[in-house]
Design a protein around this motif. Sequence first.
Motif, short mmCIF file in Angstrom:
data_model
loop_
_atom_site.label_atom_id
_atom_site.label_comp_id
_atom_site.label_asym_id
_atom_site.label_seq_id
_atom_site.Cartn_x
_atom_site.Cartn_y
_atom_site.Cartn_z
N SER A 102 0.82 -1.21 0.00
CA SER A 102 0.00 0.00 0.00
C SER A 102 0.85 1.26 0.00
O SER A 102 0.39 2.33 -0.37
CB SER A 102 -0.93 0.02 1.22
OG SER A 102 -0.22 0.29 2.41
N ARG A 103 2.09 1.13 0.41
CA ARG A 103 2.99 2.29 0.48
C ARG A 103 3.73 2.55 -0.83
O ARG A 103 4.41 3.56 -0.95
CB ARG A 103 4.01 2.07 1.61
CG ARG A 103 3.38 1.96 3.00
CD ARG A 103 4.44 1.74 4.07
NE ARG A 103 3.86 1.55 5.39
CZ ARG A 103 3.49 2.53 6.21
NH1 ARG A 103 3.67 3.78 5.83
NH2 ARG A 103 2.96 2.27 7.39
N ASP A 104 3.59 1.64 -1.81
CA ASP A 104 4.36 1.80 -3.04
C ASP A 104 3.62 1.18 -4.22
O ASP A 104 3.64 -0.04 -4.40
CB ASP A 104 5.73 1.14 -2.88
CG ASP A 104 6.73 1.59 -3.94
OD1 ASP A 104 6.32 1.69 -5.11
OD2 ASP A 104 7.89 1.83 -3.60
N ARG A 105 2.97 2.00 -5.03
CA ARG A 105 2.22 1.51 -6.19
C ARG A 105 3.14 0.81 -7.19
O ARG A 105 2.77 -0.20 -7.79
CB ARG A 105 1.51 2.67 -6.88
CG ARG A 105 0.39 3.31 -6.08
CD ARG A 105 -0.24 4.44 -6.88
NE ARG A 105 -1.28 5.10 -6.13
CZ ARG A 105 -2.53 4.65 -6.06
NH1 ARG A 105 -2.87 3.56 -6.70
NH2 ARG A 105 -3.44 5.30 -5.35
N GLY A 106 4.30 1.37 -7.38
CA GLY A 106 5.22 0.80 -8.36
C GLY A 106 5.66 -0.60 -7.98
O GLY A 106 5.77 -1.47 -8.84
N PHE A 107 5.92 -0.83 -6.70
CA PHE A 107 6.36 -2.15 -6.27
C PHE A 107 5.28 -3.19 -6.53
O PHE A 107 5.56 -4.29 -7.00
CB PHE A 107 6.72 -2.12 -4.78
CG PHE A 107 7.21 -3.44 -4.26
CD1 PHE A 107 8.27 -4.10 -4.86
CD2 PHE A 107 6.60 -4.04 -3.17
CE1 PHE A 107 8.72 -5.32 -4.39
CE2 PHE A 107 7.04 -5.25 -2.68
CZ PHE A 107 8.10 -5.90 -3.29
N THR A 108 4.03 -2.83 -6.25
CA THR A 108 2.94 -3.77 -6.52
C THR A 108 2.84 -4.08 -8.00
O THR A 108 2.71 -5.24 -8.41
CB THR A 108 1.60 -3.20 -6.02
OG1 THR A 108 1.69 -2.94 -4.63
CG2 THR A 108 0.47 -4.19 -6.27
N ALA A 109 2.91 -3.04 -8.83
CA ALA A 109 2.81 -3.24 -10.27
C ALA A 109 3.91 -4.16 -10.78
O ALA A 109 3.69 -5.02 -11.63
CB ALA A 109 2.86 -1.90 -10.99
N ALA A 110 5.11 -4.00 -10.25
CA ALA A 110 6.23 -4.85 -10.66
C ALA A 110 6.06 -6.27 -10.14
O ALA A 110 6.33 -7.24 -10.84
CB ALA A 110 7.54 -4.26 -10.14
N PHE A 111 5.54 -6.40 -8.92
CA PHE A 111 5.44 -7.70 -8.28
C PHE A 111 4.40 -8.59 -8.96
O PHE A 111 4.62 -9.79 -9.12
CB PHE A 111 5.07 -7.53 -6.80
CG PHE A 111 5.24 -8.77 -5.98
CD1 PHE A 111 6.44 -9.03 -5.33
CD2 PHE A 111 4.20 -9.68 -5.83
CE1 PHE A 111 6.61 -10.18 -4.58
CE2 PHE A 111 4.35 -10.83 -5.08
CZ PHE A 111 5.55 -11.09 -4.45
N VAL A 112 3.28 -8.02 -9.37
CA VAL A 112 2.19 -8.84 -9.89
C VAL A 112 2.21 -9.00 -11.40
O VAL A 112 1.36 -9.68 -11.97
CB VAL A 112 0.81 -8.28 -9.47
CG1 VAL A 112 0.71 -8.14 -7.97
CG2 VAL A 112 0.55 -6.92 -10.13
#
Length: 211
Positions: A102-112
Amino acid sequence: MTDHLPRIPRSDALDNRERILEAARALFATEGLNVPLREVARRAEVGPATLYRHFPTKEILATEAFADQMRTCQLVVDEGLADPDPWRGFCSVIEKICELHSRDRGFTAAFVSAFPKAVDFTADRDHALKAIAELAGRAKDTGKLRPDFVIDDLILMLMANNGIQAASAAARVAASRRFAALVIQAFRTVPERAPLPPVARLALVLPGMGR
Protein backbone atom coordinates in the motif's frame (compact mmCIF):
# COMPACT_ATOMS: atom_id res chain seq x y z
CA MET A 1 50.51 -1.89 -12.73
CA THR A 2 47.92 0.88 -12.53
CA ASP A 3 46.25 -0.39 -15.73
CA HIS A 4 45.10 -3.48 -13.82
CA LEU A 5 43.67 -1.72 -10.78
CA PRO A 6 39.84 -1.66 -10.45
CA ARG A 7 38.23 1.58 -11.53
CA ILE A 8 36.71 3.44 -8.58
CA PRO A 9 33.55 5.44 -9.44
CA ARG A 10 33.97 9.18 -9.00
CA SER A 11 32.07 10.74 -6.10
CA ASP A 12 29.92 12.85 -8.41
CA ALA A 13 28.92 9.73 -10.37
CA LEU A 14 27.91 8.02 -7.14
CA ASP A 15 25.95 11.11 -6.10
CA ASN A 16 24.11 11.11 -9.42
CA ARG A 17 23.28 7.44 -9.06
CA GLU A 18 21.84 7.90 -5.59
CA ARG A 19 19.80 10.93 -6.68
CA ILE A 20 18.37 8.96 -9.58
CA LEU A 21 17.42 6.06 -7.31
CA GLU A 22 15.88 8.41 -4.76
CA ALA A 23 13.84 10.15 -7.45
CA ALA A 24 12.75 6.84 -8.96
CA ARG A 25 11.62 5.49 -5.59
CA ALA A 26 9.54 8.59 -4.89
CA LEU A 27 7.91 8.67 -8.33
CA PHE A 28 7.29 4.94 -8.60
CA ALA A 29 5.72 4.92 -5.13
CA THR A 30 3.17 7.62 -5.92
CA GLU A 31 2.69 7.34 -9.68
CA GLY A 32 3.47 3.70 -10.46
CA LEU A 33 5.69 2.34 -13.19
CA ASN A 34 4.32 4.45 -16.02
CA VAL A 35 6.42 7.44 -15.01
CA PRO A 36 8.64 8.43 -17.98
CA LEU A 37 12.36 8.12 -17.36
CA ARG A 38 12.78 11.75 -18.41
CA GLU A 39 10.62 12.70 -15.40
CA VAL A 40 12.90 10.65 -13.15
CA ALA A 41 15.90 12.47 -14.63
CA ARG A 42 14.22 15.84 -14.11
CA ARG A 43 13.41 15.04 -10.46
CA ALA A 44 16.98 13.85 -9.90
CA GLU A 45 18.34 17.01 -11.58
CA VAL A 46 20.45 15.05 -14.05
CA GLY A 47 20.36 14.81 -17.83
CA PRO A 48 18.76 11.84 -19.61
CA ALA A 49 22.20 10.72 -20.80
CA THR A 50 23.40 10.51 -17.19
CA LEU A 51 20.36 8.46 -16.20
CA TYR A 52 20.81 6.00 -19.08
CA ARG A 53 24.51 5.70 -18.34
CA HIS A 54 23.68 4.38 -14.88
CA PHE A 55 20.43 2.58 -15.72
CA PRO A 56 20.13 1.66 -19.41
CA THR A 57 16.53 0.39 -19.02
CA LYS A 58 13.56 1.04 -16.77
CA GLU A 59 13.72 -2.63 -15.75
CA ILE A 60 17.21 -2.18 -14.32
CA LEU A 61 16.27 1.06 -12.57
CA ALA A 62 13.10 -0.43 -11.06
CA THR A 63 14.91 -3.55 -9.86
CA GLU A 64 17.43 -1.49 -7.91
CA ALA A 65 14.82 0.99 -6.71
CA PHE A 66 12.68 -1.84 -5.29
CA ALA A 67 15.54 -3.81 -3.75
CA ASP A 68 14.69 -2.75 -0.20
CA GLN A 69 11.00 -3.57 -0.61
CA MET A 70 11.82 -7.00 -1.99
CA ARG A 71 14.14 -7.72 0.93
CA THR A 72 11.41 -6.61 3.34
CA CYS A 73 8.88 -8.79 1.54
CA GLN A 74 11.11 -11.82 1.86
CA LEU A 75 11.73 -11.07 5.55
CA VAL A 76 7.97 -10.90 6.16
CA VAL A 77 7.48 -14.28 4.48
CA ASP A 78 10.38 -15.86 6.37
CA GLU A 79 8.91 -14.64 9.67
CA GLY A 80 5.56 -16.13 8.74
CA LEU A 81 7.17 -19.48 7.92
CA ALA A 82 9.02 -19.43 11.25
CA ASP A 83 5.80 -18.99 13.27
CA PRO A 84 4.91 -22.27 15.02
CA ASP A 85 1.23 -21.52 14.26
CA PRO A 86 0.94 -21.65 10.44
CA TRP A 87 -2.44 -19.89 10.36
CA ARG A 88 -1.16 -17.06 12.52
CA GLY A 89 1.95 -16.84 10.36
CA PHE A 90 -0.19 -16.78 7.20
CA CYS A 91 -2.40 -13.98 8.61
CA SER A 92 0.70 -12.00 9.58
CA VAL A 93 2.05 -12.29 6.04
CA ILE A 94 -1.26 -11.07 4.56
CA GLU A 95 -1.39 -8.07 6.90
CA LYS A 96 2.23 -7.02 6.44
CA ILE A 97 2.34 -7.64 2.68
CA CYS A 98 -0.80 -5.55 2.16
CA GLU A 99 0.68 -2.68 4.16
CA LEU A 100 4.05 -2.92 2.39
CA HIS A 101 2.38 -2.78 -1.02
CA SER A 102 0.00 0.00 0.00
CA ARG A 103 2.99 2.29 0.48
CA ASP A 104 4.36 1.80 -3.04
CA ARG A 105 2.22 1.51 -6.19
CA GLY A 106 5.22 0.80 -8.36
CA PHE A 107 6.36 -2.15 -6.27
CA THR A 108 2.94 -3.77 -6.52
CA ALA A 109 2.81 -3.24 -10.27
CA ALA A 110 6.23 -4.85 -10.66
CA PHE A 111 5.44 -7.70 -8.28
CA VAL A 112 2.19 -8.84 -9.89
CA SER A 113 3.18 -8.45 -13.53
CA ALA A 114 5.92 -9.43 -15.93
CA PHE A 115 7.65 -6.09 -15.28
CA PRO A 116 10.47 -5.74 -14.65
CA LYS A 117 11.92 -8.55 -16.75
CA ALA A 118 15.03 -8.54 -14.63
CA VAL A 119 16.44 -11.89 -13.58
CA ASP A 120 17.19 -10.94 -9.98
CA PHE A 121 13.76 -9.42 -9.35
CA THR A 122 11.89 -12.28 -11.00
CA ALA A 123 13.86 -14.88 -9.05
CA ASP A 124 13.23 -13.11 -5.73
CA ARG A 125 9.53 -12.71 -6.52
CA ASP A 126 9.15 -16.37 -7.46
CA HIS A 127 10.98 -17.39 -4.28
CA ALA A 128 8.62 -15.28 -2.16
CA LEU A 129 5.53 -16.72 -3.86
CA LYS A 130 6.76 -20.30 -3.43
CA ALA A 131 7.42 -19.64 0.25
CA ILE A 132 3.92 -18.20 0.70
CA ALA A 133 2.47 -21.23 -1.08
CA GLU A 134 4.37 -23.47 1.35
CA LEU A 135 3.02 -21.50 4.31
CA ALA A 136 -0.50 -21.69 2.86
CA GLY A 137 -0.17 -25.46 2.62
CA ARG A 138 0.72 -25.63 6.32
CA ALA A 139 -2.19 -23.33 7.20
CA LYS A 140 -4.56 -25.59 5.24
CA ASP A 141 -3.34 -28.56 7.29
CA THR A 142 -4.54 -26.77 10.44
CA GLY A 143 -8.04 -26.62 8.96
CA LYS A 144 -8.21 -22.84 9.30
CA LEU A 145 -7.31 -21.81 5.74
CA ARG A 146 -9.96 -22.77 3.21
CA PRO A 147 -8.80 -25.70 1.09
CA ASP A 148 -9.55 -24.00 -2.24
CA PHE A 149 -7.10 -21.14 -1.61
CA VAL A 150 -4.54 -20.83 -4.42
CA ILE A 151 -1.57 -18.49 -4.80
CA ASP A 152 -3.45 -16.64 -7.56
CA ASP A 153 -5.79 -15.41 -4.81
CA LEU A 154 -2.82 -13.61 -3.28
CA ILE A 155 -2.10 -11.88 -6.61
CA LEU A 156 -5.77 -10.91 -6.87
CA MET A 157 -5.59 -9.51 -3.33
CA LEU A 158 -2.52 -7.40 -4.15
CA MET A 159 -4.11 -6.03 -7.30
CA ALA A 160 -7.24 -5.04 -5.37
CA ASN A 161 -5.15 -3.57 -2.54
CA ASN A 162 -3.25 -1.48 -5.08
CA GLY A 163 -6.52 0.04 -6.26
CA ILE A 164 -7.20 1.75 -2.94
CA GLN A 165 -7.58 5.51 -3.44
CA ALA A 166 -7.23 7.62 -0.32
CA ALA A 167 -6.87 11.28 0.61
CA SER A 168 -3.43 10.72 2.13
CA ALA A 169 -0.74 8.08 2.45
CA ALA A 170 -1.77 7.45 6.06
CA ALA A 171 -5.39 6.92 5.05
CA ARG A 172 -4.29 4.56 2.29
CA VAL A 173 -2.35 2.43 4.78
CA ALA A 174 -5.29 2.45 7.21
CA ALA A 175 -7.66 1.36 4.45
CA SER A 176 -5.22 -1.38 3.46
CA ARG A 177 -5.20 -2.72 7.02
CA ARG A 178 -8.99 -2.93 7.03
CA PHE A 179 -8.93 -4.57 3.61
CA ALA A 180 -6.41 -7.15 4.85
CA ALA A 181 -8.68 -8.00 7.77
CA LEU A 182 -11.60 -8.53 5.38
CA VAL A 183 -9.45 -10.72 3.13
CA ILE A 184 -8.35 -12.86 6.05
CA GLN A 185 -12.00 -13.41 6.96
CA ALA A 186 -12.66 -14.50 3.37
CA PHE A 187 -9.68 -16.89 3.39
CA ARG A 188 -10.71 -18.51 6.66
CA THR A 189 -12.52 -21.85 6.52
CA VAL A 190 -15.03 -20.75 9.15
CA PRO A 191 -15.42 -16.93 9.23
CA GLU A 192 -15.11 -15.23 12.61
CA ARG A 193 -16.79 -12.01 13.67
CA ALA A 194 -13.53 -10.41 14.76
CA PRO A 195 -13.51 -6.59 15.01
CA LEU A 196 -12.14 -4.83 11.93
CA PRO A 197 -9.53 -2.03 11.95
CA PRO A 198 -10.95 1.51 11.79
CA VAL A 199 -12.52 2.84 8.60
CA ALA A 200 -10.33 5.22 6.56
CA ARG A 201 -11.50 8.09 4.40
CA LEU A 202 -11.26 7.05 0.77
CA ALA A 203 -11.41 8.93 -2.51
CA LEU A 204 -13.99 7.80 -5.06
CA VAL A 205 -12.46 7.76 -8.54
CA LEU A 206 -14.93 7.59 -11.41
CA PRO A 207 -14.02 6.54 -14.97
CA GLY A 208 -12.31 9.37 -16.81
CA MET A 209 -11.43 11.27 -13.63
CA GLY A 210 -7.91 9.88 -13.19
CA ARG A 211 -6.41 9.66 -9.71
